[in-house]
Design an enzyme around this catalytic site. Structure first.
Site, PDB file in Angstrom:
ATOM      1  N   SER A 148       9.932 -32.673  60.964  1.00 55.22           N
ATOM      2  CA  SER A 148       9.804 -34.439  61.199  1.00 55.22           C
ATOM      3  C   SER A 148       8.405 -34.639  60.275  1.00 55.22           C
ATOM      4  O   SER A 148       8.331 -35.860  60.000  1.00 55.22           O
ATOM      5  CB  SER A 148       9.470 -34.685  62.680  1.00 55.22           C
ATOM      6  OG  SER A 148      10.816 -34.980  63.244  1.00 55.22           O
TER       7      SER A 148
ATOM      8  N   ASN B 126      14.634 -28.072  62.876  1.00 51.66           N
ATOM      9  CA  ASN B 126      13.598 -27.007  63.199  1.00 51.66           C
ATOM     10  C   ASN B 126      14.280 -25.793  63.638  1.00 51.66           C
ATOM     11  O   ASN B 126      13.745 -25.142  64.683  1.00 51.66           O
ATOM     12  CB  ASN B 126      12.720 -27.470  64.145  1.00 51.66           C
ATOM     13  CG  ASN B 126      11.948 -28.812  63.538  1.00 51.66           C
ATOM     14  OD1 ASN B 126      11.873 -28.665  62.384  1.00 51.66           O
ATOM     15  ND2 ASN B 126      11.627 -29.569  64.382  1.00 51.66           N
TER      16      ASN B 126
ATOM     17  N   ASP C 102      12.544 -44.182  64.770  1.00 50.40           N
ATOM     18  CA  ASP C 102      11.701 -43.107  65.536  1.00 50.40           C
ATOM     19  C   ASP C 102      11.596 -43.514  67.014  1.00 50.40           C
ATOM     20  O   ASP C 102      12.451 -44.443  67.485  1.00 50.40           O
ATOM     21  CB  ASP C 102      10.502 -42.819  64.630  1.00 50.40           C
ATOM     22  CG  ASP C 102      10.247 -41.341  64.874  1.00 50.40           C
ATOM     23  OD1 ASP C 102      10.088 -40.899  66.170  1.00 50.40           O
ATOM     24  OD2 ASP C 102      10.262 -40.549  63.675  1.00 50.40           O
TER      25      ASP C 102
ATOM     26  N   HIS D 239       5.565 -39.549  68.512  1.00 53.08           N
ATOM     27  CA  HIS D 239       6.190 -39.065  67.463  1.00 53.08           C
ATOM     28  C   HIS D 239       6.192 -39.859  66.325  1.00 53.08           C
ATOM     29  O   HIS D 239       5.985 -39.693  65.001  1.00 53.08           O
ATOM     30  CB  HIS D 239       7.505 -38.458  67.684  1.00 53.08           C
ATOM     31  CG  HIS D 239       8.316 -37.885  66.709  1.00 53.08           C
ATOM     32  ND1 HIS D 239       9.326 -38.288  65.665  1.00 53.08           N
ATOM     33  CD2 HIS D 239       8.448 -36.294  66.251  1.00 53.08           C
ATOM     34  CE1 HIS D 239       9.825 -37.576  64.934  1.00 53.08           C
ATOM     35  NE2 HIS D 239       9.453 -36.433  65.105  1.00 53.08           N
TER      36      HIS D 239
ATOM     37  N   TYR E  46      24.524 -34.790  55.296  1.00 50.39           N
ATOM     38  CA  TYR E  46      24.917 -35.741  54.477  1.00 50.39           C
ATOM     39  C   TYR E  46      24.587 -35.720  52.815  1.00 50.39           C
ATOM     40  O   TYR E  46      25.304 -36.354  52.159  1.00 50.39           O
ATOM     41  CB  TYR E  46      25.070 -37.169  55.174  1.00 50.39           C
ATOM     42  CG  TYR E  46      25.953 -37.438  56.359  1.00 50.39           C
ATOM     43  CD1 TYR E  46      26.963 -37.248  56.231  1.00 50.39           C
ATOM     44  CD2 TYR E  46      25.405 -37.823  57.624  1.00 50.39           C
ATOM     45  CE1 TYR E  46      28.158 -37.489  57.224  1.00 50.39           C
ATOM     46  CE2 TYR E  46      26.051 -38.061  58.672  1.00 50.39           C
ATOM     47  CZ  TYR E  46      27.554 -37.688  58.669  1.00 50.39           C
ATOM     48  OH  TYR E  46      28.029 -38.215  59.757  1.00 50.39           O
TER      49      TYR E  46
ATOM     50  N   ALA F 161      20.730 -34.786  57.789  1.00 51.37           N
ATOM     51  CA  ALA F 161      20.450 -34.520  56.615  1.00 51.37           C
ATOM     52  C   ALA F 161      21.466 -33.708  55.749  1.00 51.37           C
ATOM     53  O   ALA F 161      21.610 -33.979  54.441  1.00 51.37           O
ATOM     54  CB  ALA F 161      19.234 -33.524  56.805  1.00 51.37           C
TER      55      ALA F 161
END
Length: 745
Positions: A280, A199, A69, A106, A211, A209
């Site tokens: 997230s 989003n 991140d 984040h 995958y 994701a």
């Protein structure tokens, strides 16, 4: 061209941040219960059932979660000392433990949802004892290079992270090969990768994701969408689409978590928190859940963990797996429960919990119950994923039941007949039979041949077995509610003898020598019935033999008898039946001694008594947790008074006090599983359990029998049992019974 591809933080929006008050106690202590304040601000964790996992002791302890991140503000008090040394791939430099590497907010927010501590802060993460491995792959603006992401994945793998959180993504028509290759290496290394769905409100997740649906992913990549507090899909969240079988949803709207103080608009060095929304925020809830399962059951493989989460998710939207919610909302309450068939491990293998039973005889009831109360049979069971759960198999132990008329007179209904045929040459045949229309059946029989000089041979089945030995040929024979002589050697009944054969030799001066062999057929636990002594009568488990020798002398006014015997039981101990984890495969040997006597006190009044003592041992038993027995001593005694012709010709009234056979000492060797190793094998501990029978059962019985005519006999009996089954906690019992018999003629 690939170098220009970027990844982005997947935050949809955020509201105002706030700081903890300066006087709040924020020193982190691991594994403290969450406070009311923390629970109030951790609604997302409660929404997925994390509080249930915490109540079971699952906190993610020891599990390393790689957070790829914007970095992590390691000195936030919520993390204690659980932010490890990591790497900053944006500035190409190592990060020391507890370093402040987050110049966005984040990454710290994501890390807090995963592993903020419990017991001293404003909120708690899903896995409050997990370690955070900070891997900075995005800059202060929340963007980064895909090649850096690939390097970050390899770094997390090399540092032993069990879970990798990717609250990031990119939109494209296809994935990116270096990232795919790094993910393949993560899957091969038994890691779980949890990736945000995106989003954009799109029908399919973004990369990486997406995958998750690839065959090579082996179910170890989870795509995560966001729902609100009412479990409705967030408007911004990408849907499950073509990854629906590997898609979960978690809270992602207005989620409170940790942030660093050094962001725009905030000042000071206080522990700050903020509400953010996005996939997230949903993703670290799933990563935290993975950490809980991994920490609680380290033997689980990565694809087992993900499959547990997939199969226990709360179904949302259309029934079943759908294109919006995929598998549904992550549900830690259900994920912590056993799945599939539960089994109990033993050194001989595993046995299902449903097949694990122990039906104790009265002889062992008190001793076994005392051992169970002391925890002798507390062990583990495992589910279909080999996850261990504590279980007390004492609950699987059934005691000898209370006496009832149906048990006492089992097999003797209104049509039961008893017949005797005796010839002048000494041949005698006796049988019980049922004469139901079209179904004549001989239930039991005996055949006796007496020879010149007093020798005799006898053979038979069932309850006639005991009528060849002891005081069977005295006035006490057949007196009693159960129809079995209380003065018999109790080990014959304990063996569940079904057939017998014996020979008696007449010696000088009234002495007699007898030898007999008793054999019991296989017994089992499918149909449990009881005979009159409270012993189990079942089918297809083990067997038994009793070899017995007796020396007796009959004299004018009485008889004495002394016998010794050896009982060999197969797959059971002292008449107790077992299966599953209680199975006792092997031979149990009991040596016993019995002495008995009857004496005419005068006129028609008789006195009698008997005492039996046995010693039982076994070694090398297999199949279950009971592996041996040594020095198990059991005894029984009876004292009786009887009067013949008390009120009418040939009637008998008797009173008896007895203590039925009960174990009073000895040691049982119990080897039980105590845990599961990381490789899936089992940990065992062996202990010696004392068989202290405690309070012995004492029975009081008043009996009366009288012939009504030549062929018909009626009996009545009143019995009172104190501490039945040699169990001081059992309620006393009383029973009044009547029995009618009719001889065939």
């Amino acid at each position: 061209m690939f170098a220009r591809k970027l990844i982005y933080c997947l935050v949809a929006f955020h509201s105002a941040a706030f700081a903890a008050e300066s006087d709040d106690p924020l020193v982190q202590t691991l594994a403290l219960p969450a406070t009311a304040t923390e629970l109030h601000y951790s609604t997302g964790a409660l929404q997925i059932g994390a509080n249930y996992a915490w109540s079971k002791g699952a906190t993610g302890k020891g599990v390393v979660v790689g957070v790829l991140d914007t970095g992590v503000w390691g000195k936030h008090p919520e993390f204690g000392s659980r932010v490890l040394a990591g790497y900053d791939f944006v500035h190409n430099q190592a990060l020391s433990a507890m370093a402040n590497s987050d110049d966005n907010l984040h990454g710290t927010h994501v890390a807090g949802i995963i592993a903020a501590g419990s017991g001293s802060g404003y909120m708690t993460g899903v896995a409050p004892d997990a370690y955070i491995l900070p891997v900075k792959v995005m800059d202060a603006q929340g963007s980064g290079n895909l090649n850096v992401l690939a390097s970050g994945l390899d770094y997390a793998r090399s540092k032993g992270a069990k879970v990798v959180n990717l609250s990031l993504g990119w939109n494209a028509s296809s994935g990116y090969l270096p990232v795919e290759q790094a993910l393949r290496r993560s899957v091969a290394a038994n890691q779980v990768v949890v990736a945000a769905a995106g989003n954009d409100g799109a029908a399919n997740p973004s990369w990486p994701a997406r995958y998750a649906s690839q065959t090579w992913a082996n179910g170890q990549i989870i795509a995560v969408g966001a729902v609100d507090a009412n479990n409705k899909i967030a408007s911004f969240s990408n849907r499950a689409g073509d990854t629906k079988n590997y898609f979960l949803v978690a809270p992602g709207v207005s989620i409170l978590s940790t942030i660093p103080p050094n962001i725009a608009g905030l000042s000071g060095n206080q522990p700050w928190y903020a509400y953010l929304s996005g996939t997230s925020m949903a993703t670290p809830y799933v990563s935290g859940a993975v950490a809980l399962l991994e920490g609680y059951w380290p033997q689980l493989k990565a694809n087992q963990v993900t499959n547990i989460l997939f199969t226990t998710a709360t179904d949302l939207g259309d029934p079943g797996v759908d294109a919006v919610y995929g598998r549904g909302l992550i549900n830690l309450n259900k994920a912590m429960q056993p799945i599939g068939t539960t089994s109990v491990p033993t050194t001989s293998g595993t046995s299902t919990t449903t097949s694990t039973k122990l039906v104790t005889s009265s002889t062992l009831q008190g001793a076994i119950k005392s051992a169970a109360a002391a925890g002798a049979f507390r062990t583990i069971m495992v589910d279909s994923y080999n996850r261990d759960y504590r279980i007390d198999l004492g609950a699987a132990i059934a005691s000898a039941p209370s006496l009832t008329l149906s048990q006492l007179f089992s097999g003797m209904d209104a049509k039961l007949r008893y017949g005797v045929v005796e010839s002048r040459d000494g041949t005698r045949f006796a049988a019980t039979y049922s004469d139901e229309p079209g179904k004549p059946t001989v239930n039991s029989f005996s055949f006796t041949q007496r020879f010149a000089g007093g020798d005799e041979f006898s053979m038979g089945t069932a309850n006639f077995a005991s009528q060849f030995m002891g005081l069977a040929d005295t006035p006490f024979a057949g007196l009693g509610l159960s129809g079995q002589n209380l003065l018999d050697t109790p080990f014959i009944h304990l063996s569940q003898a079904q057939t017998f054969a014996g020979y008696g030799m007449a010696l000088q001066e009234g002495w007699n020598m007898k030898a007999a062999l008793f054999s019991g057929s296989a017994l089992g636990l499918n149909e449990v019935a009881r005979d009159g002594l409270g012993m189990p009568l079942v089918e297809q488990q083990g067997g038994s033999t009793v070899a017995m020798a007796e020396l007796s002398r009959k004299f004018d006014g009485g008889k004495i008898a002394v016998s010794v015997g050896q009982m060999a039981e197969s797959d059971r101990i002292l008449g107790s039946l077992s299966s599953g984890a209680f199975a006792m495969n092997g031979t149990v040997s009991t040596s016993y001694f019995t002495t008995s006597g009857a004496y005419r006190l005068g006129g028609n009044t008789w006195a009698a008594g008997s005492i039996s003592v046995g010693n039982t041992s076994a070694s090398g038993l297999s199949g279950g947790m009971i592996s041996g027995l040594s020095g198990a001593t059991s005894y029984a005694w009876t004292a009786s008074l009887l009067r013949e012709n008390a009120w009418r010709k040939d009637d008998k009234v008797g009173f008896s006090i007895s203590q039925p056979l009960g174990a009073v000492s000895g040691t049982m060797l119990v080897t039980k599983a105590t845990g599961v190793n990381v490789d899936g094998s089992y940990q065992y501990s062996a202990s010696s359990v004392r068989l202290n029978g405690g309070t012995k059962e004492t029975d009081y019985e008043l009996d009366y029998t009288s012939p009504l005519n030549t062929y018909t006999n009626i009996s009545a009996a009143l019995m009172y049992r104190a501490n039945p089954g040699n169990d001081a906690t059992a309620s006393d019992e009383a029973i009044l019974g009547l029995r009618w018999q009719h001889l065939m003629h």
